[in-house]
Scaffold this active site. Sequence first.
Site, PDB file in Angstrom:
ATOM      1  N   LYS A 195      46.722  42.164  48.902  1.00 17.69           N
ATOM      2  CA  LYS A 195      45.961  41.136  48.470  1.00 17.69           C
ATOM      3  C   LYS A 195      46.228  39.567  48.818  1.00 17.69           C
ATOM      4  O   LYS A 195      45.626  38.817  48.488  1.00 17.69           O
ATOM      5  CB  LYS A 195      45.544  41.426  47.115  1.00 17.69           C
TER       6      LYS A 195
ATOM      7  N   GLN B 223      48.485  44.779  38.364  1.00 13.51           N
ATOM      8  CA  GLN B 223      48.797  46.072  39.603  1.00 13.51           C
ATOM      9  C   GLN B 223      49.408  47.276  38.581  1.00 13.51           C
ATOM     10  O   GLN B 223      50.706  47.479  38.030  1.00 13.51           O
ATOM     11  CB  GLN B 223      49.426  45.544  40.008  1.00 13.51           C
TER      12      GLN B 223
ATOM     13  N   ASP C 176      39.762  43.376  37.784  1.00 11.08           N
ATOM     14  CA  ASP C 176      39.054  45.002  38.533  1.00 11.08           C
ATOM     15  C   ASP C 176      38.345  45.136  37.240  1.00 11.08           C
ATOM     16  O   ASP C 176      37.679  46.352  37.163  1.00 11.08           O
ATOM     17  CB  ASP C 176      40.791  45.856  37.339  1.00 11.08           C
TER      18      ASP C 176
END
Length: 279
Positions: A40, A84, A107
Amino acid sequence: MQLELKAQVEALQPHIGRPPGLAVLMVGDNPASAAYVRNKERACARVGIASYGEHFAADTGQAELTQVIHRLNQDPNVDGILVQLPLPPHLNAEALLYEIAPKKDADGLHPINLGRLVRGEAGLRSCTPAGVMRLLTTYDVKLEGKQAVVLGRSILVGKPMALMLLEANATVTVAHSKTQNLAQLTQSADILVAAVGRPSYVTAEMVKSGAVVVDVGINRVEGPAGKARLVGDVDFANVEQKASLITPVPGGIGPMTVAMLLYNTVWSYSQGSKASYNS
């Protein structure tokens, strides 16, 4: 897609006066999570997004992480926040996700953003199913009027995936561990999305000839000499013989998930402080 986002950032940055920013919070030393975070960060660098990664010890408490999220919510340089997953078992992941400001929910999992998806309103979308939709569009897969079956009903993939397919005018069935006559159901699917977390669960006998098969699963299995490898939820070698299109694991939906994370960050960046989007 990354080239499109890079061009968008380059066009917006002179007006906004700073690059977009993504903060990724990682707890513990999960090797897979560490690899995902590195990917990422590299993707952010290619697009022009500033990375604000924060790594915490495995025993970090809920209260400390909540305070960090609140600080990032107020940071004008941060447009997206990602926790995460998975987290160590002593932490409540759902509670932490709820603390992220909806406009910075990279997200797309906050209840407000999921509610916007249900209502068909513009907003941040869950990255993996949004990546699936983008991939289907790129390959010109027609969804209107088609039979779609989603294997899995998680809030991360299954439920938002079904909503996105429904929004595209597909006829959608969601299957799960309690579904009866599963193979009969999946054999009716023009588009089959597997997100059950079971290695090679979908066999060739479960797939209609000519179906589009999307494998969202990422499972770590032991190979020869104890060497681990990643496989999907689909028996790729055999299903490939029947499917008109199929995504591999690794290298299929994973990169699209990262791309949609960047897309969400740039989308939030472009919204600025618009009053129409909740803080």
